[in-house]
Scaffold this motif. Sequence first.
Motif, PDB file in Angstrom:
ATOM      1  N   ARG A 121       0.859  -1.176   0.000  1.00 58.02           N
ATOM      2  CA  ARG A 121       0.000   0.000   0.000  1.00 58.02           C
ATOM      3  C   ARG A 121       0.898   1.229   0.000  1.00 58.02           C
ATOM      4  N   GLY A 122       0.366   2.336  -0.459  1.00 57.93           N
ATOM      5  CA  GLY A 122       1.202   3.517  -0.552  1.00 57.93           C
ATOM      6  C   GLY A 122       0.506   4.777  -0.089  1.00 57.93           C
ATOM      7  N   VAL A 123       1.167   5.891  -0.314  1.00 66.42           N
ATOM      8  CA  VAL A 123       0.630   7.209   0.000  1.00 66.42           C
ATOM      9  C   VAL A 123       0.712   8.071  -1.261  1.00 66.42           C
ATOM     10  N   THR A 124      -0.219   9.011  -1.362  1.00 61.96           N
ATOM     11  CA  THR A 124      -0.258   9.892  -2.516  1.00 61.96           C
ATOM     12  C   THR A 124       0.025  11.315  -2.071  1.00 61.96           C
ATOM     13  N   LEU A 125       0.906  11.956  -2.812  1.00 61.48           N
ATOM     14  CA  LEU A 125       1.329  13.331  -2.516  1.00 61.48           C
ATOM     15  C   LEU A 125       0.960  14.264  -3.653  1.00 61.48           C
ATOM     16  N   GLU A 126       0.839  15.524  -3.304  1.00 60.48           N
ATOM     17  CA  GLU A 126       0.651  16.586  -4.281  1.00 60.48           C
ATOM     18  C   GLU A 126       1.607  17.718  -3.916  1.00 60.48           C
ATOM     19  N   CYS A 127       1.737  18.680  -4.799  1.00 64.02           N
ATOM     20  CA  CYS A 127       2.489  19.889  -4.510  1.00 64.02           C
ATOM     21  C   CYS A 127       1.594  21.054  -4.921  1.00 64.02           C
ATOM     22  N   ARG A 128       1.281  21.913  -3.951  1.00 59.93           N
ATOM     23  CA  ARG A 128       0.354  23.027  -4.193  1.00 59.93           C
ATOM     24  C   ARG A 128       0.918  24.314  -3.608  1.00 59.93           C
ATOM     25  N   THR A 129       0.381  25.415  -4.094  1.00 62.83           N
ATOM     26  CA  THR A 129       0.700  26.679  -3.454  1.00 62.83           C
ATOM     27  C   THR A 129      -0.177  26.806  -2.218  1.00 62.83           C
ATOM     28  N   ARG A 130       0.406  27.362  -1.167  1.00 61.57           N
ATOM     29  CA  ARG A 130      -0.329  27.490   0.096  1.00 61.57           C
ATOM     30  C   ARG A 130      -0.724  28.954   0.300  1.00 61.57           C
ATOM     31  N   PRO A 131      -2.022  29.248   0.189  1.00 62.36           N
ATOM     32  CA  PRO A 131      -2.485  30.640   0.274  1.00 62.36           C
ATOM     33  C   PRO A 131      -2.110  31.340   1.576  1.00 62.36           C
ATOM     34  N   ASP A 132      -2.109  30.612   2.704  1.00 61.83           N
ATOM     35  CA  ASP A 132      -1.812  31.264   3.976  1.00 61.83           C
ATOM     36  C   ASP A 132      -0.308  31.370   4.246  1.00 61.83           C
ATOM     37  N   ASP A 133       0.508  31.014   3.247  1.00 63.32           N
ATOM     38  CA  ASP A 133       1.963  31.154   3.364  1.00 63.32           C
ATOM     39  C   ASP A 133       2.520  31.885   2.138  1.00 63.32           C
ATOM     40  N   GLY A 134       1.817  32.907   1.718  1.00 64.36           N
ATOM     41  CA  GLY A 134       2.294  33.716   0.602  1.00 64.36           C
ATOM     42  C   GLY A 134       2.334  32.976  -0.722  1.00 64.36           C
ATOM     43  N   ASP A 135       1.482  31.968  -0.883  1.00 62.09           N
ATOM     44  CA  ASP A 135       1.416  31.149  -2.104  1.00 62.09           C
ATOM     45  C   ASP A 135       2.736  30.462  -2.434  1.00 62.09           C
ATOM     46  N   ARG A 136       3.493  30.119  -1.382  1.00 59.25           N
ATOM     47  CA  ARG A 136       4.710  29.335  -1.601  1.00 59.25           C
ATOM     48  C   ARG A 136       4.318  27.886  -1.832  1.00 59.25           C
ATOM     49  N   TRP A 137       5.199  27.151  -2.509  1.00 57.79           N
ATOM     50  CA  TRP A 137       4.935  25.743  -2.818  1.00 57.79           C
ATOM     51  C   TRP A 137       5.122  24.876  -1.587  1.00 57.79           C
ATOM     52  N   TRP A 138       4.167  23.970  -1.357  1.00 55.91           N
ATOM     53  CA  TRP A 138       4.204  23.023  -0.250  1.00 55.91           C
ATOM     54  C   TRP A 138       3.855  21.638  -0.762  1.00 55.91           C
ATOM     55  N   PHE A 139       4.485  20.616  -0.167  1.00 56.89           N
ATOM     56  CA  PHE A 139       4.043  19.242  -0.381  1.00 56.89           C
ATOM     57  C   PHE A 139       2.854  19.004   0.539  1.00 56.89           C
ATOM     58  N   CYS A 140       1.909  18.211   0.067  1.00 47.71           N
ATOM     59  CA  CYS A 140       0.764  17.860   0.907  1.00 47.71           C
ATOM     60  C   CYS A 140       0.294  16.460   0.525  1.00 47.71           C
ATOM     61  N   TRP A 141      -0.421  15.847   1.457  1.00 50.23           N
ATOM     62  CA  TRP A 141      -1.056  14.564   1.161  1.00 50.23           C
ATOM     63  C   TRP A 141      -2.199  14.838   0.196  1.00 50.23           C
ATOM     64  N   ALA A 142      -2.552  13.869  -0.629  1.00 53.41           N
ATOM     65  CA  ALA A 142      -3.704  14.034  -1.507  1.00 53.41           C
ATOM     66  C   ALA A 142      -4.895  14.358  -0.613  1.00 53.41           C
ATOM     67  N   ASP A 151      10.536  23.471  -0.809  1.00 49.97           N
ATOM     68  CA  ASP A 151      11.976  23.682  -0.877  1.00 49.97           C
ATOM     69  C   ASP A 151      12.710  22.989   0.272  1.00 49.97           C
ATOM     70  N   LYS A 152      11.993  22.119   0.992  1.00 48.91           N
ATOM     71  CA  LYS A 152      12.594  21.306   2.059  1.00 48.91           C
ATOM     72  C   LYS A 152      12.255  19.826   1.810  1.00 48.91           C
ATOM     73  N   PRO A 153      12.740  19.274   0.694  1.00 43.79           N
ATOM     74  CA  PRO A 153      12.347  17.911   0.338  1.00 43.79           C
ATOM     75  C   PRO A 153      12.821  16.849   1.322  1.00 43.79           C
ATOM     76  N   ILE A 154      13.874  17.102   2.079  1.00 40.38           N
ATOM     77  CA  ILE A 154      14.331  16.108   3.059  1.00 40.38           C
ATOM     78  C   ILE A 154      13.281  15.938   4.154  1.00 40.38           C
ATOM     79  N   GLU A 155      12.634  17.039   4.557  1.00 42.71           N
ATOM     80  CA  GLU A 155      11.548  16.920   5.530  1.00 42.71           C
ATOM     81  C   GLU A 155      10.409  16.080   4.958  1.00 42.71           C
ATOM     82  N   ALA A 156      10.091  16.292   3.692  1.00 39.71           N
ATOM     83  CA  ALA A 156       9.038  15.501   3.045  1.00 39.71           C
ATOM     84  C   ALA A 156       9.452  14.033   2.974  1.00 39.71           C
TER      85      ALA A 156
END
Length: 169
Positions: A121-142, A151-156
């Motif tokens: 079984r696995g997990v699904t990820l997306e990458c979206r802009t986060r409106p409450d963080d100045g529209d910076r790119w964030w990884f998120c779960w589907a 910009d912190k892929p090691i944390e992801a």
Amino acid sequence: MDATQAAGQPESATNPYVEAQAVMDDLRDALTTAGIKLPSLGLDSIPTRDGAVLVELGRCNFATARKLAEAVRRGAAPDDPDPDAVAHLAGLAGMLRGHGYTADADADDGTLLVTYGPESRGVTLECRTRPDDGDRWWFCWAGGIWICEADKPIEALVTVKAALRRVDA
């Protein structure tokens, strides 16, 4: 400490305004992702007879109503994944593959499925802009639960590895 906290319940369990505010904020984020702004979105100041708090959608012009209808029809998913999102996911996918995971990108919807292998079984990820963080790119779960800044892929990587241990346990 109030009675709710003493009982170990979250504040929203007894305060409908807290829960309604969270739902309204989530709706505003979803609408923003779809490129829609409802200027009069807010909470109704008078609860219903049973104590429910209503989310006031308010009025909008016909162009906004049309965009809202289109977003609902397509599920608010973008037509094509943003190239920046694809690039962030590709970088994370490479790191995950380097750690022995299977990482399959779906170019049609801009998601990344990560597994131990074809039978797990696995997990699904997306990458979206986060409106409450100045529209910076964030990884998120589907589904939109934020993981970390893109910009912190090691944390992801660490978070995904931990989630896969729980999923396959």
